[in-house]
Design an enzyme around this catalytic site. Structure first.
Site, PDB file in Angstrom:
ATOM      1  NE  ARG A 153      -5.570   1.976  -2.512  1.00  0.00           N
ATOM      2  CZ  ARG A 153      -4.533   2.753  -1.271  1.00  0.00           C
ATOM      3  NH1 ARG A 153      -5.439   3.115  -0.569  1.00  0.00           N
ATOM      4  NH2 ARG A 153      -3.930   3.896  -1.981  1.00  0.00           N
ATOM      5  CB  THR A 154      -3.868  -2.836  -7.561  1.00  0.00           C
ATOM      6  OG1 THR A 154      -5.236  -1.309  -6.748  1.00  0.00           O
ATOM      7  CG2 THR A 154      -4.690  -3.516  -8.519  1.00  0.00           C
ATOM      8  CE  LYS A 165      19.485  -4.141 -18.003  1.00  0.00           C
ATOM      9  NZ  LYS A 165      19.900  -5.748 -17.476  1.00  0.00           N
ATOM     10  NE  ARG A 186      -2.058   0.649 -11.324  1.00  0.00           N
ATOM     11  CZ  ARG A 186      -2.968   0.764  -9.875  1.00  0.00           C
ATOM     12  NH1 ARG A 186      -2.496   1.617  -9.072  1.00  0.00           N
ATOM     13  NH2 ARG A 186      -4.737   0.217  -9.572  1.00  0.00           N
ATOM     14  CG  HIS A 245      -8.570  -0.157 -11.405  1.00  0.00           C
ATOM     15  ND1 HIS A 245      -8.249  -1.185 -11.279  1.00  0.00           N
ATOM     16  CD2 HIS A 245      -8.070   1.142 -10.514  1.00  0.00           C
ATOM     17  CE1 HIS A 245      -7.631  -1.583  -9.670  1.00  0.00           C
ATOM     18  NE2 HIS A 245      -7.005   0.444 -10.411  1.00  0.00           N
TER      19      HIS A 245
HETATM   20  N1   CP Z   1      -7.558   2.021  -5.795  1.00  0.00           N
HETATM   21  C1   CP Z   1      -6.126   1.771  -6.034  1.00  0.00           C
HETATM   22  O1   CP Z   1      -6.078   1.262  -7.260  1.00  0.00           O
HETATM   23  O2   CP Z   1      -5.889   1.797  -5.763  1.00  0.00           O
HETATM   24  P1   CP Z   1      -4.020   1.854  -5.991  1.00  0.00           P
HETATM   25  O3   CP Z   1      -3.554   2.518  -6.707  1.00  0.00           O
HETATM   26  O4   CP Z   1      -3.296   1.733  -4.323  1.00  0.00           O
HETATM   27  O5   CP Z   1      -3.713   0.211  -6.225  1.00  0.00           O
END
Ligand code: CP
Length: 321
Positions: free
Chosen positions: A68-69, A96, A118, A148
């Site tokens: 999603r993100t 590396k 992320r 988040h």
């Molecule tokens: N909700 C969320 O962060 O989903 P993903 O891990 O698929 O990005």
């Protein structure tokens, strides 16, 4: 990283170092006005408002899995007209031995202005923002069990779109709270918006060991959590962050903490059901609820693209101010 202090004559630096440059790292960095502005803009975009074009490049660096993100940040950047590059851990020079800071400084030196990151380590994106000294704008797309913030923004916009009356609303957040960056950023966001009451419930070893703020009740069963609730947010068990010795037995977890229709019957008749995804059907939510009339799960996904578009626009506005 040491930086070269000279340039070839006629060459322009693309570093554009500006330590005061804004980032999107945490809900706690935002004023209430900024947060409400981002929600309003997300909702305007969801209603079809034209986007403000963004010139430049965006890199998505996802060192943890994401559907999603990652995709919604990519779609948002494309909708704004930005060039997008996706960096996967397995195919990057991190394999590396290159540090995250060196990887990101390298991208910034190529002129990539915005880095969406992320990372499995809590605080990694904020540390990176400090290390890069303004050579790029950072977006926290989820850092360990830390934060988040873009998920919190899209969750708040999804709830607001349904007409949730924040000061009079009761929201239940259920499941693995302790390891949930979604819950942590969500609570920061919902408090800022003046939510009336948040109920937290989950297995003892998954209750928060972090500051939960005011207007929060801890309850000991899913039934108590959902009672007359206006909204319920179910959380995934974060097995990748849990000590295996306390890993719950799935059938016991599902028996005690899976949201079923019988639970929903205890909530407000129009109670909204949220889940950040990915969902584990039958573990934390049963399919009839996940796919039911009150589920906002796919609406959250749809809102995610608009929320991330609003974040890019906001970063651009901050750059100009
Ligand atoms: N909700 C969320 O962060 O989903 P993903 O891990 O698929 O990005």
């Amino acid at each position: 990283m040491r930086r070269l202090s000279f340039l070839m004559p006629g060459c322009e630096t693309v570093e554009n170092s500006n330590p005061a440059r804004r980032h999107f790292l945490s809900i706690m960095d935002l004023s209430v006005d900024a947060l409400e502005g981002l929600i309003d803009r997300t909702l305007a975009l969801a209603r079809g408002a034209p986007v403000k074009p963004l010139v430049g490049s965006v890199a998505n660096l996802f060192f943890e899995p994401s559907t999603r993100t990652r995709v919604s940040f990519e779609l948002a950047a494309q909708a704004l007209g930005a060039r997008v590059v996706n960096i996967e851990l397995a195919s990057s020079s991190a394999t590396k031995g290159e540090s995250l800071t060196d990887t990101c400084a390298t991208l910034a030196a190529m002129g990539v202005g915005t880095l969406v990151v992320r990372h499995p380590d809590s605080g990694a994106v904020a540390t990176l923002a400090a290390d890069l000294q303004g050579s790029a704008q950072l977006v926290n797309a989820g850092d360990g069990h830390g934060e988040h913030p873009s998920q919190a923004l899209l969750d708040a916009a999804t709830l607001q779109a349904t007409g949730l009356d924040w000061p009079n609303a009761t929201l239940a957040i259920i499941g693995d709270l302790r390891h949930s960056r979604v819950a942590r950023s969500g609570l920061q966001c919902f408090h800022a918006l003046g939510i009336g009451c948040v109920r937290l419930a989950g297995p003892e070893l998954m209750l928060p060991d972090w500051e939960v703020g005011s207007r929060v009740e801890r309850v000991h069963s899913i039934e108590a959590a959902v009672n007359e609730a206006d909204a319920i947010m179910m959380l995934r068990v974060q097995h990748e962050r849990i000590d295996k010795t306390i890993w719950p037995e799935p059938r016991t977890y599902a028996r005690d903490w899976c949201l079923r229709e019988e639970h929903l019957a205890r909530a407000h008749p129009d109670c909204r059901v949220l889940h950040p995804g990915p969902i584990n059907r039958g573990m934390e939510i049963e399919s009839r609820v996940a796919d039911g009339r009150q589920s906002l799960i796919l609406e959250q996904v749809r809102m995610g693209v608009h929320a991330r578009t609003a974040i890019f626009e906001w970063l651009k506005d901050e750059q100009q101010s």
